[in-house]
Every structure is written in structure tokens, then in C-alpha cells.
Design a protein around this motif. Structure first.
Motif, PDB file in Angstrom:
ATOM      1  N   UNK A 438      16.263  15.550   9.858  1.00  0.00           N
ATOM      2  CA  UNK A 438      15.901  16.758  10.608  1.00  0.00           C
ATOM      3  C   UNK A 438      16.536  16.802  11.995  1.00  0.00           C
ATOM      4  N   UNK A 439      16.812  15.636  12.580  1.00  0.00           N
ATOM      5  CA  UNK A 439      17.416  15.600  13.912  1.00  0.00           C
ATOM      6  C   UNK A 439      18.747  16.345  13.936  1.00  0.00           C
ATOM      7  N   UNK A 440      19.474  16.266  12.841  1.00  0.00           N
ATOM      8  CA  UNK A 440      20.817  16.850  12.754  1.00  0.00           C
ATOM      9  C   UNK A 440      20.814  18.343  13.074  1.00  0.00           C
ATOM     10  N   UNK A 441      19.824  19.079  12.545  1.00  0.00           N
ATOM     11  CA  UNK A 441      19.834  20.534  12.727  1.00  0.00           C
ATOM     12  C   UNK A 441      18.694  21.030  13.625  1.00  0.00           C
ATOM     13  N   UNK A 442      18.225  20.166  14.534  1.00  0.00           N
ATOM     14  CA  UNK A 442      17.174  20.549  15.479  1.00  0.00           C
ATOM     15  C   UNK A 442      17.729  20.508  16.903  1.00  0.00           C
ATOM     16  N   UNK A 443      17.402  21.535  17.689  1.00  0.00           N
ATOM     17  CA  UNK A 443      17.845  21.563  19.085  1.00  0.00           C
ATOM     18  C   UNK A 443      17.144  20.446  19.858  1.00  0.00           C
ATOM     19  N   UNK A 444      17.968  19.598  20.509  1.00  0.00           N
ATOM     20  CA  UNK A 444      17.425  18.482  21.283  1.00  0.00           C
ATOM     21  C   UNK A 444      18.192  18.388  22.600  1.00  0.00           C
ATOM     22  N   UNK A 445      17.477  18.367  23.703  1.00  0.00           N
ATOM     23  CA  UNK A 445      18.095  18.212  25.023  1.00  0.00           C
ATOM     24  C   UNK A 445      17.412  17.055  25.736  1.00  0.00           C
ATOM     25  N   UNK A 446      18.208  16.050  26.114  1.00  0.00           N
ATOM     26  CA  UNK A 446      17.680  14.848  26.753  1.00  0.00           C
ATOM     27  C   UNK A 446      18.095  14.831  28.221  1.00  0.00           C
ATOM     28  N   UNK A 447      17.131  14.602  29.116  1.00  0.00           N
ATOM     29  CA  UNK A 447      17.411  14.482  30.540  1.00  0.00           C
ATOM     30  C   UNK A 447      18.380  13.325  30.775  1.00  0.00           C
ATOM     31  N   UNK A 448      19.279  13.495  31.724  1.00  0.00           N
ATOM     32  CA  UNK A 448      20.315  12.488  31.982  1.00  0.00           C
ATOM     33  C   UNK A 448      19.730  11.109  32.274  1.00  0.00           C
ATOM     34  N   UNK A 449      18.505  11.073  32.846  1.00  0.00           N
ATOM     35  CA  UNK A 449      17.893   9.781  33.156  1.00  0.00           C
ATOM     36  C   UNK A 449      17.565   8.979  31.905  1.00  0.00           C
ATOM     37  N   UNK A 450      17.473   9.641  30.758  1.00  0.00           N
ATOM     38  CA  UNK A 450      17.105   8.960  29.511  1.00  0.00           C
ATOM     39  C   UNK A 450      18.263   8.837  28.534  1.00  0.00           C
ATOM     40  N   UNK A 451      19.450   9.345  28.910  1.00  0.00           N
ATOM     41  CA  UNK A 451      20.602   9.243  28.011  1.00  0.00           C
ATOM     42  C   UNK A 451      21.118   7.817  27.911  1.00  0.00           C
ATOM     43  N   UNK A 452      20.669   6.965  28.855  1.00  0.00           N
ATOM     44  CA  UNK A 452      21.061   5.547  28.797  1.00  0.00           C
ATOM     45  C   UNK A 452      20.277   4.780  27.743  1.00  0.00           C
ATOM     46  N   UNK A 453      19.205   5.371  27.219  1.00  0.00           N
ATOM     47  CA  UNK A 453      18.372   4.696  26.214  1.00  0.00           C
ATOM     48  C   UNK A 453      19.156   4.445  24.935  1.00  0.00           C
ATOM     49  N   UNK A 454      18.936   3.282  24.339  1.00  0.00           N
ATOM     50  CA  UNK A 454      19.529   2.966  23.036  1.00  0.00           C
ATOM     51  C   UNK A 454      18.516   3.298  21.940  1.00  0.00           C
ATOM     52  N   UNK A 455      18.474   4.590  21.561  1.00  0.00           N
ATOM     53  CA  UNK A 455      17.523   5.035  20.551  1.00  0.00           C
ATOM     54  C   UNK A 455      17.918   4.506  19.177  1.00  0.00           C
ATOM     55  N   UNK A 456      16.922   4.303  18.314  1.00  0.00           N
ATOM     56  CA  UNK A 456      17.175   3.883  16.935  1.00  0.00           C
ATOM     57  C   UNK A 456      17.754   5.028  16.109  1.00  0.00           C
ATOM     58  N   UNK A 457      17.387   6.241  16.456  1.00  0.00           N
ATOM     59  CA  UNK A 457      17.871   7.422  15.729  1.00  0.00           C
ATOM     60  C   UNK A 457      18.878   8.156  16.591  1.00  0.00           C
ATOM     61  N   UNK A 458      19.646   9.015  15.973  1.00  0.00           N
ATOM     62  CA  UNK A 458      20.761   9.689  16.642  1.00  0.00           C
ATOM     63  C   UNK A 458      20.302  10.923  17.405  1.00  0.00           C
ATOM     64  N   UNK A 459      19.365  10.724  18.345  1.00  0.00           N
ATOM     65  CA  UNK A 459      18.856  11.852  19.133  1.00  0.00           C
ATOM     66  C   UNK A 459      19.948  12.471  20.013  1.00  0.00           C
ATOM     67  N   UNK A 460      20.906  11.637  20.450  1.00  0.00           N
ATOM     68  CA  UNK A 460      21.987  12.128  21.317  1.00  0.00           C
ATOM     69  C   UNK A 460      23.052  12.874  20.527  1.00  0.00           C
ATOM     70  N   UNK A 461      23.022  12.715  19.185  1.00  0.00           N
ATOM     71  CA  UNK A 461      23.991  13.367  18.290  1.00  0.00           C
ATOM     72  C   UNK A 461      25.424  13.007  18.672  1.00  0.00           C
ATOM     73  N   UNK A 462      25.620  11.721  18.853  1.00  0.00           N
ATOM     74  CA  UNK A 462      26.961  11.228  19.237  1.00  0.00           C
ATOM     75  C   UNK A 462      27.753  10.820  17.997  1.00  0.00           C
TER      76      UNK A 462
END
Length: 462
Positions: A438-462
């Protein structure tokens, strides 16, 4: 095992229907929405900076400090819940106003009972008034119900086999990660309900018939309710104000109340009828499909000191017969107990959170804990007085039926608990896989302060 504990504990934390957790964890977060920083947006749902810190502290309290979780890990758990809430709306999960209002009312009733007055609840949690409190709780409970139903939909076909349970247990053994189960007890009770005299009952019925006649002659039902009703909500500003409620057949009202309400035509007033709370009359103001706007007046018969003492003396005598060996506790339950829920179950009390007969000793209602914590298996409390809030008055004795000390999980003895842990783990794995898709086709915006996090899932869509 660590991930499983975090997932289970967080689920309990976030979607718990327990009123205490709901208000403590979330109300202040909603109040601070205008000044908090936004950590992330998932669909149309927002996670605030304060949410991360608040939920982290609550989770650590729940697991008694046994898990150290980072802000990034906590944020990811929150994001999953917001993702579920978002897709509950996308998937057209239906949550009715009546369901939400029922949860709100239970929350408010719980805290009113704890603090003594709704005004104290409003003051303690920093709201302007009761209406403000109800609006905030409405938002909280609606999201919780959406999450609960969407999770149920995602995991409805998940099940575990005995072999999966065995494998799960063996893996925990190999990792030296077997859980420790807390001390648990089973309780049984004998209840004697204190009943009003026939004369007092007749007085109450006559009073309600008089009020009914006056309303039919043109008097305001609302004003009559404010003057006469023993419902504590009647003088408030929210649900129950002036005796008015909106109900469905699924609402959390007592059976007798709903049966009468749904038997009436619009504008009709019922005859006086009895419930566990006393005697009522109901008028249906409006029928709206599956909903009904109703007003009611509740009058509770008065119980004299002599009647209370007689009830206590009777149960004291029953307790003596049990202790003297003249009758067993189970025989006394069948012969004397007046509690419908436990009378035909040897008096065993169901845990409302788990729907079985076992209570974790340290997580019990504090009042009940104080009565039974020092008992040994087979011992009985003294006779004590109890009552449903605003309802039936009674005397009770409680037997400590069994007590299991805290221990490391044993496959044979604790099979059902291990089976439940295995099922929860499999459900969390199913939710994880669903979230990745579901992450793939859901709008997600992460504050720059949390983009350094190493998430288990592809929330950053990188």
C-alpha cells in the motif's frame, strides 16, 4: 520476538478500546495540533512530533521498560497505523455515528466514575467544556474504530496450525527468548442483589405514570427529564442531555432499553419498564432509518438501610455455611447467587478484556485487586457492598478459585497463550506485507528531520 512484542504492544496501545488508555494517550495530542511540528503525513493523516514522544513513553510503560525503542522505530509504527486508517476510508469501511458515540460515552462514563464528576474530567484534561471533550474524543474513537475494522478485514483469513505453534515455540527456545507470563488468578463470586420493597417499587411506577400523563397533556419531556430523571447525563450538554439519546440496535445500551425503544412508533411514550438501572419511560422523538432519537426518564427506587443490612446478613450466613463445609461454593452459587452472567458458570467471572476466566494479577481493576491480592487459592473474601454505577446495589463474596505464579512459558501448560502469540505474529506479518504494497500508491510526506531514519519499509520511496 522483539518485533512481535513491539507490534502487539503498539496495537494494544493505539487501538485499545480501554477508556483510560484512550484519554491518557491521545487527547492532549489533538489539543496541541496547532503548535506541534508535523513529522509525517500519510494520505490525509498527520503524525505530530509530540505523538512520537508520547506514544514512546506509553509503550515503554506497557512493557515495563523491557524494550528500548528509538524515535524512528516509533514513528514507523505510528505511520503504519495512519496508513491503515487512511485505507480504511479508501476501502469504504463504515463506522456509524452511533458506534463512535457509544465508545465516547463509555470513555466519559469511565472517567466520570474515576474522578466523580464530568466537570473534573473536563478540567483535568484541559478542555473548555464537555462538548469540547466529546468532539475530541469523537475524532479519536472514530479513527480507532476504522483501524480496528480495517485490520480485521486484512487478517480475517489468517490462522495457525498446531505445527506452526510448535515451530514458533521451538524458535523462541533456541533464541532463549521464551516469554515470562505474569501471575494469573481465576475468581468466582456469589451475588445477592438488594431489592427495593414492593411499596417503593409501586411508588416509582406510579410517579412515572403520572409524568407520562402530564407529557401526553402537553408538558415538555425534556424539562420533566431534567427535574425527575436519575440519569447523571440528563443535566449535561452532550449525549443524554435532557434525557435524549440517538441509538441503533447495535448501540451499547442495555437490552431492555433497546427492545422498548424499537417497539414504539414516532411520538409514542412507553409504559414504565424495569432494567438493571431502575424504572424508565421512553418517548421516540424521531425515526431515522436504523436510528432513533429517544428521550427517557429514569427513576431508581430507594433502598433502606434495613434492606441493605438484611442482604448483608443473608450473604454472611451463606459464607459461614461454605466455610463450615455445609455446602460447597459451587452449590451455593447455584442455590443463592443472583448474578445472571456467572450463576450457571460456577460463579466464574469473565475478564472483559480477554473474554476468558483468567486475570493478570497486576493488571486488574485496582479495587478488585485490593480485595483478592492477599488471598490464597480456595480462600473467600468477607462480604462487601458493590453497585453498578447508578444501578443495581448488591453484596458479594469472591472466591480465589486458582492462582498461577509468574513463570517462563511452558508449551503444554501455556499452549493457548502460545497459540495466541503465534497468531498475533502471523497477523503482524500479514499487516507488514499489506503495508509494503500500500505504501507504493499512498501519498507520504516525511519531514526532513526524519528522512535520516533507516525505516524497514520504503516510506521514502527511494
Amino acid at each position: 520476538m522483539r518485533k512481535n512484542i513491539i507490534g502487539i504492544a503498539f496495537l494494544l496501545l493505539f487501538v485499545s478500546i480501554n477508556a483510560q488508555d484512550t484519554l491518557k494517550v491521545q487527547t492532549n495530542n489533538f489539543k496541541r495540533i496547532k503548535v506541534d511540528g508535523v513529522a509525517v503525513v500519510v494520505g490525509k493523516n498527520v503524525v505530530l512530533d509530540s505523538d512520537i514522544d508520547k506514544f514512546k513513553k506509553e509503550l515503554q510503560q506497557r512493557v515495563e521498560g523491557k524494550i528500548d525503542i528509538t524515535d524512528c522505530e516509533m514513528l514507523e509504527e505510528l505511520m503504519i497505523q495512519k496508513l491503515i486508517a487512511h485505507h480504511a476510508v479508501v476501502d469504504s469501511i463504515v463506522v456509524t455515528d452511533a458506534e463512535v458515540n457509544g465508545e465516547v460515552q463509555r470513555t466519559i462514563a469511565y472517567f466520570t466514575q474515576q474522578l466523580g464528576a464530568i466537570e473534573k474530567v473536563v478540567e483535568m484534561y484541559g478542555f473548555n467544556d464537555e462538548e469540547d471533550l466529546r468532539k475530541e474524543l469523537y475524532n479519536i474513537q472514530k479513527e480507532q474504530l476504522l483501524i480496528r475494522q480495517e485490520r480485521a478485514s486484512i487478517t480475517e483469513k489468517v490462522d495457525v496450525t498446531p505445527e506452526e505453534v510448535r515451530t514458533y515455540f521451538r524458535n523462541l527456545e533456541k533464541e532463549n527468548s521464551l516469554p515470562e507470563f505474569s501471575a494469573e488468578i481465576e475468581l468466582a463470586q456469589i451475588v445477592k442483589i438488594v431489592k427495593p420493597s414492593e411499596a417503593e417499587t409501586n411508588r416509582v411506577i406510579a410517579k412515572l405514570n403520572e409524568i407520562k400523563k402530564e407529557i401526553e397533556e402537553g408538558y415538555s419531556f425534556r424539562l420533566k427529564a431534567i427535574i425527575n430523571s436519575d440519569d447523571p447525563a440528563v443535566s449535561g450538554n452532550g449525549d443524554g442531555s435532557g434525557g435524549k439519546y440517538t441509538i441503533t440496535r447495535e448501540s451499547g445500551f442495555i437490552k431492555e432499553f433497546k427492545e422498548v425503544a424499537f417497539s414504539l412508533d414516532e411520538g409514542e411514550i412507553s409504559e414504565p419498564f424495569e432494567s438493571g438501572f431502575g424504572f424508565h419511560i421512553i418517548q421516540v422523538e424521531k425515526i431515522k432509518g436504523q436510528e432513533r432519537d429517544v428521550r427517557h426518564i429514569l427513576i431508581q427506587p430507594k433502598i433502606s438501610e434495613a434492606e441493605l443490612q438484611a442482604s448483608k446478613d443473608e450473604l454472611t450466613n451463606i459464607r459461614k455455611q461454605i466455610l463450615d463445609g455445609e455446602i460447597t461454593f459451587e452449590e451455593a452459587v447455584l442455590k443463592y447467587s443472583e448474578d445472571k452472567e456467572t450463576k450457571n458458570n460456577q460463579g466464574l467471572i469473565l475478564n472483559p478484556n480477554t473474554n476468558d476466566t483468567h486475570f493478570v494479577l497486576t493488571r486488574m481493576d485496582p479495587t478488585l485487586y485490593a480485595r483478592v491480592s492477599n488471598l490464597k487459592a480456595g480462600e473467600i473474601t468477607d462480604v462487601f457492598y458493590d453497585e453498578i454505577r447508578g444501578g443495581e446495589k448488591m453484596h458479594k463474596i469472591i472466591l480465589l478459585k486458582s492462582k498461577e505464579d509468574a513463570h517462563i512459558a511452558n508449551f503444554t501448560k501455556d499452549y493457548e497463550k502460545i497459540q495466541q502469540l503465534t497468531l498475533q505474529k502471523k497477523q503482524e506479518e500479514t499487516i507488514d506485507q499489506w503495508a509494503k504494497e500500500k505504501i507504493v500508491d499512498t501519498y507520504i510526506k516525511i519531514n526532513k528531520d526524519y528522512k535520516k531514519c533507516n525505516f524497514k519499509k520504503n516510506w521514502k520511496k527511494e
